[in-house]
Design a protein around this motif. Structure first.
Motif, PDB file in Angstrom:
ATOM      1  N   ASN A 144      -6.639   7.429  17.717  1.00 54.18           N
ATOM      2  CA  ASN A 144      -7.182   7.626  16.375  1.00 54.18           C
ATOM      3  C   ASN A 144      -6.369   6.835  15.352  1.00 54.18           C
ATOM      4  OD1 ASN A 144      -9.064   9.353  17.416  1.00 54.18           O
ATOM      5  ND2 ASN A 144      -7.958  11.219  16.883  1.00 54.18           N
ATOM      6  N   VAL A 145      -7.067   6.167  14.440  1.00 49.30           N
ATOM      7  CA  VAL A 145      -6.420   5.350  13.411  1.00 49.30           C
ATOM      8  C   VAL A 145      -6.629   6.027  12.062  1.00 49.30           C
ATOM      9  CG1 VAL A 145      -6.244   3.066  12.369  1.00 49.30           C
ATOM     10  CG2 VAL A 145      -6.910   3.288  14.765  1.00 49.30           C
ATOM     11  N   SER A 146      -5.531   6.291  11.357  1.00 41.27           N
ATOM     12  CA  SER A 146      -5.590   6.935  10.039  1.00 41.27           C
ATOM     13  C   SER A 146      -4.937   6.024   9.012  1.00 41.27           C
ATOM     14  CB  SER A 146      -4.862   8.288  10.060  1.00 41.27           C
ATOM     15  OG  SER A 146      -5.425   9.151  11.033  1.00 41.27           O
ATOM     16  N   TYR A 147      -5.566   5.949   7.839  1.00 38.57           N
ATOM     17  CA  TYR A 147      -5.097   5.073   6.763  1.00 38.57           C
ATOM     18  C   TYR A 147      -4.596   5.926   5.598  1.00 38.57           C
ATOM     19  CZ  TYR A 147      -7.378   1.179   9.160  1.00 38.57           C
ATOM     20  OH  TYR A 147      -7.749   0.232  10.074  1.00 38.57           O
ATOM     21  N   TYR A 148      -3.382   5.620   5.131  1.00 36.97           N
ATOM     22  CA  TYR A 148      -2.793   6.357   4.017  1.00 36.97           C
ATOM     23  C   TYR A 148      -2.428   5.378   2.903  1.00 36.97           C
ATOM     24  CZ  TYR A 148      -2.439  10.142   7.410  1.00 36.97           C
ATOM     25  OH  TYR A 148      -2.730  11.102   8.345  1.00 36.97           O
ATOM     26  N   GLU A 149      -2.871   5.697   1.705  1.00 33.75           N
ATOM     27  CA  GLU A 149      -2.634   4.835   0.547  1.00 33.75           C
ATOM     28  C   GLU A 149      -1.200   5.020   0.072  1.00 33.75           C
ATOM     29  OE1 GLU A 149      -4.744   3.872  -3.777  1.00 33.75           O
ATOM     30  OE2 GLU A 149      -5.437   5.539  -2.544  1.00 33.75           O
ATOM     31  N   ALA A 150      -0.386   3.989   0.257  1.00 28.61           N
ATOM     32  CA  ALA A 150       1.043   4.088  -0.044  1.00 28.61           C
ATOM     33  C   ALA A 150       1.400   3.624  -1.448  1.00 28.61           C
ATOM     34  CB  ALA A 150       1.849   3.278   0.970  1.00 28.61           C
ATOM     35  N   ASP A 151       0.508   2.867  -2.103  1.00 28.56           N
ATOM     36  CA  ASP A 151       0.804   2.344  -3.441  1.00 28.56           C
ATOM     37  C   ASP A 151      -0.418   2.541  -4.331  1.00 28.56           C
ATOM     38  OD1 ASP A 151       1.621   1.058  -5.692  1.00 28.56           O
ATOM     39  OD2 ASP A 151       2.184  -0.826  -4.726  1.00 28.56           O
ATOM     40  N   PRO A 152      -0.542   3.704  -4.978  1.00 29.43           N
ATOM     41  CA  PRO A 152      -1.724   3.979  -5.811  1.00 29.43           C
ATOM     42  C   PRO A 152      -1.851   3.062  -7.017  1.00 29.43           C
ATOM     43  CG  PRO A 152      -0.471   5.994  -5.338  1.00 29.43           C
ATOM     44  CD  PRO A 152       0.382   4.838  -4.937  1.00 29.43           C
ATOM     45  N   SER A 153      -0.777   2.337  -7.374  1.00 29.02           N
ATOM     46  CA  SER A 153      -0.853   1.431  -8.525  1.00 29.02           C
ATOM     47  C   SER A 153      -1.512   0.102  -8.185  1.00 29.02           C
ATOM     48  CB  SER A 153       0.551   1.172  -9.080  1.00 29.02           C
ATOM     49  OG  SER A 153       1.335   0.441  -8.132  1.00 29.02           O
ATOM     50  N   PRO A 166      -4.350  -2.286  -7.600  1.00 24.90           N
ATOM     51  CA  PRO A 166      -5.788  -2.268  -7.909  1.00 24.90           C
ATOM     52  C   PRO A 166      -6.658  -2.665  -6.731  1.00 24.90           C
ATOM     53  CG  PRO A 166      -4.724  -4.166  -8.949  1.00 24.90           C
ATOM     54  CD  PRO A 166      -3.631  -3.324  -8.372  1.00 24.90           C
ATOM     55  N   ILE A 167      -6.121  -3.457  -5.795  1.00 24.58           N
ATOM     56  CA  ILE A 167      -6.943  -3.896  -4.662  1.00 24.58           C
ATOM     57  C   ILE A 167      -7.226  -2.734  -3.724  1.00 24.58           C
ATOM     58  CG2 ILE A 167      -7.042  -5.464  -2.689  1.00 24.58           C
ATOM     59  CD1 ILE A 167      -5.321  -7.422  -4.218  1.00 24.58           C
ATOM     60  N   ILE A 168      -6.213  -1.959  -3.376  1.00 28.25           N
ATOM     61  CA  ILE A 168      -6.461  -0.829  -2.476  1.00 28.25           C
ATOM     62  C   ILE A 168      -7.303   0.231  -3.177  1.00 28.25           C
ATOM     63  CG2 ILE A 168      -4.358   0.461  -3.032  1.00 28.25           C
ATOM     64  CD1 ILE A 168      -6.123   0.099   0.382  1.00 28.25           C
ATOM     65  N   ASN A 169      -7.180   0.346  -4.488  1.00 31.15           N
ATOM     66  CA  ASN A 169      -8.036   1.292  -5.218  1.00 31.15           C
ATOM     67  C   ASN A 169      -9.497   0.866  -5.150  1.00 31.15           C
ATOM     68  OD1 ASN A 169      -6.051   3.105  -6.028  1.00 31.15           O
ATOM     69  ND2 ASN A 169      -5.492   1.882  -7.807  1.00 31.15           N
ATOM     70  N   ALA A 170      -9.738  -0.452  -5.184  1.00 26.96           N
ATOM     71  CA  ALA A 170     -11.115  -0.941  -5.057  1.00 26.96           C
ATOM     72  C   ALA A 170     -11.664  -0.645  -3.668  1.00 26.96           C
ATOM     73  CB  ALA A 170     -11.161  -2.437  -5.350  1.00 26.96           C
ATOM     74  N   TYR A 171     -10.848  -0.872  -2.637  1.00 28.14           N
ATOM     75  CA  TYR A 171     -11.302  -0.559  -1.276  1.00 28.14           C
ATOM     76  C   TYR A 171     -11.537   0.936  -1.102  1.00 28.14           C
ATOM     77  CZ  TYR A 171     -10.539  -5.274   0.559  1.00 28.14           C
ATOM     78  OH  TYR A 171     -10.627  -6.624   0.812  1.00 28.14           O
ATOM     79  N   ARG A 172     -10.713   1.745  -1.741  1.00 30.83           N
ATOM     80  CA  ARG A 172     -10.890   3.202  -1.635  1.00 30.83           C
ATOM     81  C   ARG A 172     -12.236   3.637  -2.210  1.00 30.83           C
ATOM     82  NH1 ARG A 172      -9.656   6.598  -5.453  1.00 30.83           N
ATOM     83  NH2 ARG A 172      -8.196   5.149  -6.436  1.00 30.83           N
ATOM     84  N   LYS A 173     -12.620   3.020  -3.329  1.00 28.53           N
ATOM     85  CA  LYS A 173     -13.931   3.327  -3.911  1.00 28.53           C
ATOM     86  C   LYS A 173     -15.070   2.738  -3.075  1.00 28.53           C
ATOM     87  CE  LYS A 173     -12.109   3.357  -8.637  1.00 28.53           C
ATOM     88  NZ  LYS A 173     -12.131   2.647  -9.935  1.00 28.53           N
ATOM     89  N   MET A 174     -14.812   1.578  -2.500  1.00 33.54           N
ATOM     90  CA  MET A 174     -15.820   0.891  -1.693  1.00 33.54           C
ATOM     91  C   MET A 174     -16.159   1.686  -0.436  1.00 33.54           C
ATOM     92  SD  MET A 174     -15.487  -3.062  -0.412  1.00 33.54           S
ATOM     93  CE  MET A 174     -14.532  -3.463  -1.881  1.00 33.54           C
TER      94      MET A 174
END
Length: 886
Positions: free
Chosen positions: A616-625, A627-635
């Motif tokens: 199982n692969v789990s993804y954890y957002e390590a840097d909420p600041s 903007p790129i990972i925030n866009a992927y999170r919404k996507m």
């Protein structure tokens, strides 16, 4: 044969041919479309990522459909407007349209739909090809950071500007095609109308005017976007990246003149269409726009200004732009919050070997070199020929209540190591399927002593309380073939005396092989007929594939840049891999790129956890600041969890990755000079300190240390790198990055005084070679039958000065190479000593420092440490042969 029979035969033949044709179509459809789709669908379902997989499949086509409909509507509405103007324009009395012309007009109007669709598709395809950028544009959010020159949001440059450039070109093509099509319609209508019945169409003029002014508006929009392209200027390299005096005070005004003159050209052209003015004004403003365009693009003018105005006074002219480059580059690489401290240098003679803090620090010194340690693990803990340790990782664990730095490696299955005769289908895919636990040692070891194992053997055993509920490794770093488990043959597990312990997989990994259809599809997918013909599967059988964790992660999220050093974590719940992932961009404004990699922005935005048993692969957002990972999170809703949801037994093992730290330090070595004048002169540029490896020197690489750096008495895990002045070998700064949760990601720069000599690693290496006692011992060891190896030099910022420690290994020459720590060199200031253990070396070092100190007579003398007898190499070899096996 009767006609009736002939007809029946023909019907049957037609039926069979039709059936075969349908079957061929179905086979082709399954082959080219459905097999990959269904296998991937089942695979993602097993990961709990069905919605993510379907979104990844649908998003490109949704983008294509959306923009095709948008542009189709624009084309079609304009064609319909033109058709409406032609069809309902009042005709002169007595005008009678010819019949053939009437039919032709209707045919053309019926073609508007097809024509609009084809034109819209042509324009939408480039956007479809950039569908992921389009999604980032749609889902991107504000970062809260502004560029220092135009004051625009950074997310505007990361997400919006690339799409605006693409859209500007596409919209320009759209409007130009529309204008051409509409002009053709009006021309055709006028040409088909007899001269005596032609009239002036005001509606057609207004329609044409709107399209003309739209073209000029889009052209002006393109030049407005060029303002922001100035922030990526390279003309001022190698001094600094971004715009300078020439770009901001010469080229930028030319851009504004181009925009204004083009807009006025369009306005006066429209007035000309309506016969309000002549050609004079449109031509004048058009010529002005051409001159301004040439002024901003022709290098001669800018080079002249740069040569005669800027270069003689560059520090004055470009000061603000140099500062903008420095500030932007530090922000782009996450270096704008580096905490700078001055290293407090104390007398080296104050070193106290009996200080509890000194002894505690020495307990965690990583004296083993990871590269050398790999062969030790292979020989002493591989145990079976088909196991291997593809990587040795460094981490920290609580061992018997103590915070200890350790080395550990995953014992993975390696089918290529099976005897060639045993590499058959059943062994490869049904029996030899998984690895067995980890081996773990403390980072600090003494020479001439048996190795301490925190975890060892098969099944894994620990006398230090480091147990785990699940130690089988089905997913790891080795390129493993697919495995079908459980099966009726059984899998090779832990050895049980002289026999093998047969085990059966009980996890949730892979996809079920529980039907004839699935076996057919999977046999075709893997190009392996044995999957279909084997009788060793059962209703619980599952096929595990993509078992290399890097391949697995990239198949799920190909848009991440992965760290090159994933590492295993041993927990009471099982074994897990942690993979660091980065988001990168190449269009951060004014920031300098990293070497030839092409990006100038990077964030360690994601921690990826892979279950070594279930996959199982789990993804954890390590840097909420970010903007790129925030866009992927919404996507992709639900795909990326906050780091707070990571289980506590994993969270205590996250670490700051070496790859991004190396990149950051490469940038910081230059851009720590935040003063523009100092940056311009490059008077304090740094470089990675040189480390001796064998007879050659190489730039140091970051390594992990356990220190009480921030709070005395409280050990923390740090990533460390020494830096030297550019072109020199002395030490200039020690860089640290925090790994433990409260200080994770914080970077500290400990600077040494610029006016004081502090020995660097290369200089200490020279001091070691000059020591006659140590050199003599090396000469005796490094003789026929034994090989002398030097580990990488370790720097401990302790005792008020850098403390250098270098391990010395000895291994027998021959096919079987098991390096052993023989001695440990320790140096502080100009004192160099060597001893079998760190504690003994510390005692000798204190004695040596006190002996050399001017205050030696005033301090209570200590007894000289026991001198190490010089041992001939032949005696060492005999000693090794009689020593019990580790």
């Amino acid at each position: 044969m009767t006609k009736t029979k002939m007809l029946k035969i023909k019907k049957w033949m037609a039926f069979i041919i039709g059936l075969l044709g349908i079957l061929a179509i179905l086979i082709a459809a399954v082959k080219f479309i459905f097999i990959d789709f269904f296998v991937d669908l089942w695979w993602f379902q097993g990961q709990g990522m069905t919605s993510y997989y379907l979104l990844r499949l649908l998003y490109p086509y949704l983008i294509l459909i959306f923009f095709t409909i948008l542009f189709f509507a624009i084309f079609y509405v304009n064609f319909r407007v033109a058709s409406h103007i032609i069809g309902f324009e009042d005709k002169p009395e007595g005008y009678k349209e010819k019949k053939w012309l009437k039919y032709l007009n209707h045919a053309l109007r019926d073609m508007y739909i097809l024509l609009s669709f084809v034109m819209a598709l042509i324009v939408a395809i480039p956007i479809f090809r950039n569908w992921e950028k389009s999604l980032l544009f749609l889902f991107g959010s504000r970062s809260g950071v502004l560029d220092p020159l135009f004051g625009k949001e950074i997310s505007f440059y990361l997400f919006s500007l690339p799409i605006y450039h693409l859209l500007q070109k596409e919209v320009l093509i759209v409007v130009a095609l529309m204008l051409a099509g509409v002009l053709f319609i009006y021309w055709y209508e006028r040409a088909a109308t007899p001269i005596e019945h032609r009239i002036r169409s005001h509606k057609a003029h207004w329609h044409t005017s709107i399209l003309v002014i739209s073209i000029f508006t889009v052209l002006c929009w393109g030049f407005m976007l060029e303002r922001y392209d100035l922030l990526y200027e390279t003309a001022n390299l190698p001094i600094f990246k971004g715009p300078g005096f020439v770009e901001m005070t010469v080229i930028l005004p030319f851009i504004w003149v181009t925009v204004l003159s083009l807009m006025l050209t369009g306005i006066f052209l429209v007035l000309k269409i309506h016969r309000c003015v002549g050609w004079k004004m449109p031509i004048i403003f058009f010529l002005i726009s051409v001159i301004a365009f040439l002024g901003k693009d022709v290098d001669t003018f800018g080079d002249t200004v740069r040569k005669y105005i800027v270069l003689p006074n560059q520090m004055v002219r470009d000061r603000d732009y140099i500062k903008a480059n420095v500030d932007s580059t530090l922000a782009a690489y996450g270096l704008d919050k580096v905490e700078t401290r001055d290293f407090e240098m104390n007398s080296a003679a104050s070193f106290d070997a009996d200080d509890p803090d000194t002894l505690r620090r020495l307990r965690n010194v990583p004296v083993w070199d990871r590269d050398i340690l790999g062969s030790v693990f292979e020989e002493l803990q591989g145990i079976r020929t088909y196991y291997s340790f593809p990587s040795i990782d460094v981490d920290r664990y609580w061992v018997n209540g103590e915070y200890r730095q350790v080395y550990l490696g995953a014992r993975e299955i390696n089918n290529s190591k099976l005897p060639e005769v045993a590499q058959n289908w059943i062994n490869t895919h049904l029996q030899y399927t998984h690895g067995q636990g980890v081996a773990m040692i403390p980072a600090a070891q003494a020479g001439d002593e048996p190795m301490t194992w925190f975890i060892k053997d098969i099944p894994p055993q620990s006398q230090f309380g480091l147990s785990s509920d699940q130690t089988d490794i089905y997913y790891g770093l080795e390129d493993k073939p697919y495995a079908i488990v459980p099966n009726s043959v059984g899998e090779i597990g832990s050895p049980a005396g002289e026999s093998e312990n047969i085990v059966h997989y009980n996890g949730r990994g892979g996809i079920a092989v529980n039907s004839l259809l699935r076996k057919i599809l999977l046999a075709y997918y893997f190009k392996d007929r044995d999957i279909f013909f084997t009788t060793k599967t059962n209703n619980q059988s599952r096929i595990l594939f993509r078992r290399n964790i890097t391949e697995r992660i990239l198949h799920i999220t190909p848009f991440f840049k992965l760290d090159q050093d994933p590492y295993i974590v041993h927990t009471p719940k099982g074994l897990f891999w942690i993979q660091d992932a980065y988001t990168t961009a190449s269009n951060y404004p004014i920031a300098s790129p990293y070497k030839a990699e092409g990006f100038n922005y990077i964030r360690n935005a994601v921690k990826i956890v892979v279950d070594a048993y279930n996959g199982n692969v789990s993804y954890y957002e390590a840097d909420p600041s970010d903007p790129i990972i925030n866009a992927y999170r919404k996507m992709y809703p639900g795909m990326f969890k906050p780091i707070s949801e990571m289980p506590a037994f994993l969270k205590q093992h996250i670490r700051y990755p070496r790859d991004i730290f190396t990149i950051q330090m490469s940038i910081y070595a230059t851009y720590h000079q935040t003063n523009p004048e100092r940056f311009f002169r490059q008077e304090d540029k740094w470089m990675f300190s040189k480390i001796a490896i064998g007879q050659e020197f190489f730039p140091a690489v970051p390594y992990y240390l356990t220190l009480d750096l921030l709070e005395p008495g409280k050990d923390e895990f740090f990533l460390f790198l020494p830096l030297s002045p550019f072109g020199r070998d002395n030490l200039r700064a020690l860089m640290f990055a925090g790994n433990d949760l409260e200080n994770y990601g914080k970077i500290y720069a400990y600077r040494f005084p610029r006016n004081q000599q502090v020995y660097g690693p290369a200089q200490v290496h020279s001091l070691v070679n000059q020591d006659t006692v140590i050199s003599e011992q090396f000469s005796l060891w490094d003789q026929q039958g034994s090989e002398l190896l030097f580990g990488k030099m370790i720097i401990e910022p302790t005792g008020g000065a850098p403390l250098y420690i270098q391990p010395v290994y000895l291994q027998e020459e021959g096919p079987l190479k098991i390096p052993q720590i023989k001695r440990l060199i320790m140096s502080l200031g100009e004192a160099v000593v060597m001893a079998p253990s760190l504690e003994e070396a510390a005692v000798k070092l204190e004695y040596e420092l006190r002996r050399k100190s001017d205050r030696f007579e005033k301090k209570v003398p200590i007894s000289p440490p026991i001198q190490i007898e010089t041992i001939p190499a032949d005696d060492i070899k005999k000693e090794e042969e009689t020593k019990p096996d580790h």
